[in-house]
Motif scaffolding. Sequence first.
Motif, PDB file in Angstrom:
ATOM      1  N   LEU A 103       0.816  -1.208   0.000  1.00 48.65           N
ATOM      2  CA  LEU A 103       0.000   0.000   0.000  1.00 48.65           C
ATOM      3  C   LEU A 103       0.853   1.262   0.000  1.00 48.65           C
ATOM      4  N   LEU A 104       2.043   1.156   0.585  1.00 45.48           N
ATOM      5  CA  LEU A 104       2.913   2.326   0.701  1.00 45.48           C
ATOM      6  C   LEU A 104       4.345   1.867   0.945  1.00 45.48           C
ATOM      7  N   GLU A 125      16.467   9.609   8.334  1.00 47.79           N
ATOM      8  CA  GLU A 125      15.625   8.982   7.323  1.00 47.79           C
ATOM      9  C   GLU A 125      15.236   7.558   7.709  1.00 47.79           C
ATOM     10  N   ILE A 126      13.965   7.267   7.489  1.00 47.07           N
ATOM     11  CA  ILE A 126      13.449   5.913   7.690  1.00 47.07           C
ATOM     12  C   ILE A 126      12.619   5.525   6.469  1.00 47.07           C
ATOM     13  N   ILE A 127      12.281   4.247   6.402  1.00 50.90           N
ATOM     14  CA  ILE A 127      11.372   3.738   5.379  1.00 50.90           C
ATOM     15  C   ILE A 127      10.052   3.376   6.052  1.00 50.90           C
ATOM     16  N   VAL A 128       8.952   3.835   5.480  1.00 52.65           N
ATOM     17  CA  VAL A 128       7.615   3.445   5.920  1.00 52.65           C
ATOM     18  C   VAL A 128       7.097   2.454   4.891  1.00 52.65           C
ATOM     19  N   PHE A 129       6.700   1.296   5.374  1.00 55.49           N
ATOM     20  CA  PHE A 129       6.390   0.161   4.510  1.00 55.49           C
ATOM     21  C   PHE A 129       5.063  -0.429   4.976  1.00 55.49           C
ATOM     22  N   ARG A 130       3.979  -0.176   4.215  1.00 53.69           N
ATOM     23  CA  ARG A 130       2.646  -0.645   4.635  1.00 53.69           C
ATOM     24  C   ARG A 130       2.122  -1.667   3.645  1.00 53.69           C
ATOM     25  N   ARG A 131       1.595  -2.784   4.204  1.00 57.87           N
ATOM     26  CA  ARG A 131       1.046  -3.854   3.363  1.00 57.87           C
ATOM     27  C   ARG A 131      -0.305  -4.329   3.873  1.00 57.87           C
ATOM     28  N   THR A 145       5.302  -1.119   8.742  1.00 59.73           N
ATOM     29  CA  THR A 145       6.645  -1.384   9.261  1.00 59.73           C
ATOM     30  C   THR A 145       7.520  -0.152   9.065  1.00 59.73           C
ATOM     31  N   TYR A 146       8.268   0.184  10.105  1.00 60.15           N
ATOM     32  CA  TYR A 146       9.196   1.316  10.059  1.00 60.15           C
ATOM     33  C   TYR A 146      10.621   0.778  10.163  1.00 60.15           C
ATOM     34  N   LEU A 147      11.510   1.236   9.258  1.00 61.51           N
ATOM     35  CA  LEU A 147      12.854   0.697   9.142  1.00 61.51           C
ATOM     36  C   LEU A 147      13.876   1.824   9.019  1.00 61.51           C
ATOM     37  N   MET A 155      15.731  -2.307  -0.306  1.00 61.86           N
ATOM     38  CA  MET A 155      14.379  -2.844  -0.483  1.00 61.86           C
ATOM     39  C   MET A 155      13.492  -1.898  -1.292  1.00 61.86           C
ATOM     40  N   LEU A 156      13.807  -0.602  -1.310  1.00 63.16           N
ATOM     41  CA  LEU A 156      12.986   0.338  -2.072  1.00 63.16           C
ATOM     42  C   LEU A 156      12.979  -0.007  -3.560  1.00 63.16           C
TER      43      LEU A 156
END
Length: 241
Positions: A103-104, A125-131, A145-147, A155-156
Amino acid sequence: MGTKAKLKYQRVKDLVVKSILDGEIADQECLPSERELCQRYHASRVTIRKAVDELEQEGVLYRIQGKGTFLKHQQKVTQPLTRLTGFTEDMHAQGKVAGSRILLMERTAANAMLAEKLHLQPGEEIIVFRRLRLADGEPMAIETTYLDYQRFSPMLEEFTAGESFYAFMRNRLGIVPKHALQSMEVAPLASWEAELLGNGKLDVAMLMYRQTFDQDERPIEYVISKYRSDKYKFKIDLYTL
């Protein structure tokens, strides 16, 4: 129908659902008669019928003409809370096909709370990863998920929806989860979340927080998940000392 009447039938509906969750009404068991329900919940027949009708529409109850209203067998995914595993592994263990829809996935700056969870400085900086997590194609959870961007930047470009994130983390990045701190509570579900999860009438979810660490006690991820309360349950084995 006025607001007060609507609130009353919703209250009755919630009480019936609580009786089901508390085990007072078992799978395939007939509900008390309409008259008994009126007495139990101090409500009119109109209110009881409205509450029961909605539960039938939502697939919780079913009627048999001349026999009564029954609790439909509730087939839920059961996840033990004794091992650190990912959603994909959990579903495979139960003979289900795990899936997801991204989703994001974006870079952003960590706020104070997320910086603390990931042992970073605010603004890093972090990665926001929504599924949207699926089991046999059916929506089960919304997982965010926050990374740390510095550790997970590949992974991007490389991660795909069909992969296990934990497998990608181990095989591509060499990061191995060791343990996690996890907590759970019941939380309201926004209408857009309920629609995304496949049940627009669902108003509560099981909210899960997980902070995962590697073998060096360094935070790997911070995850906030909302699981369908009508399709998912957690199991904990307890032992005496």
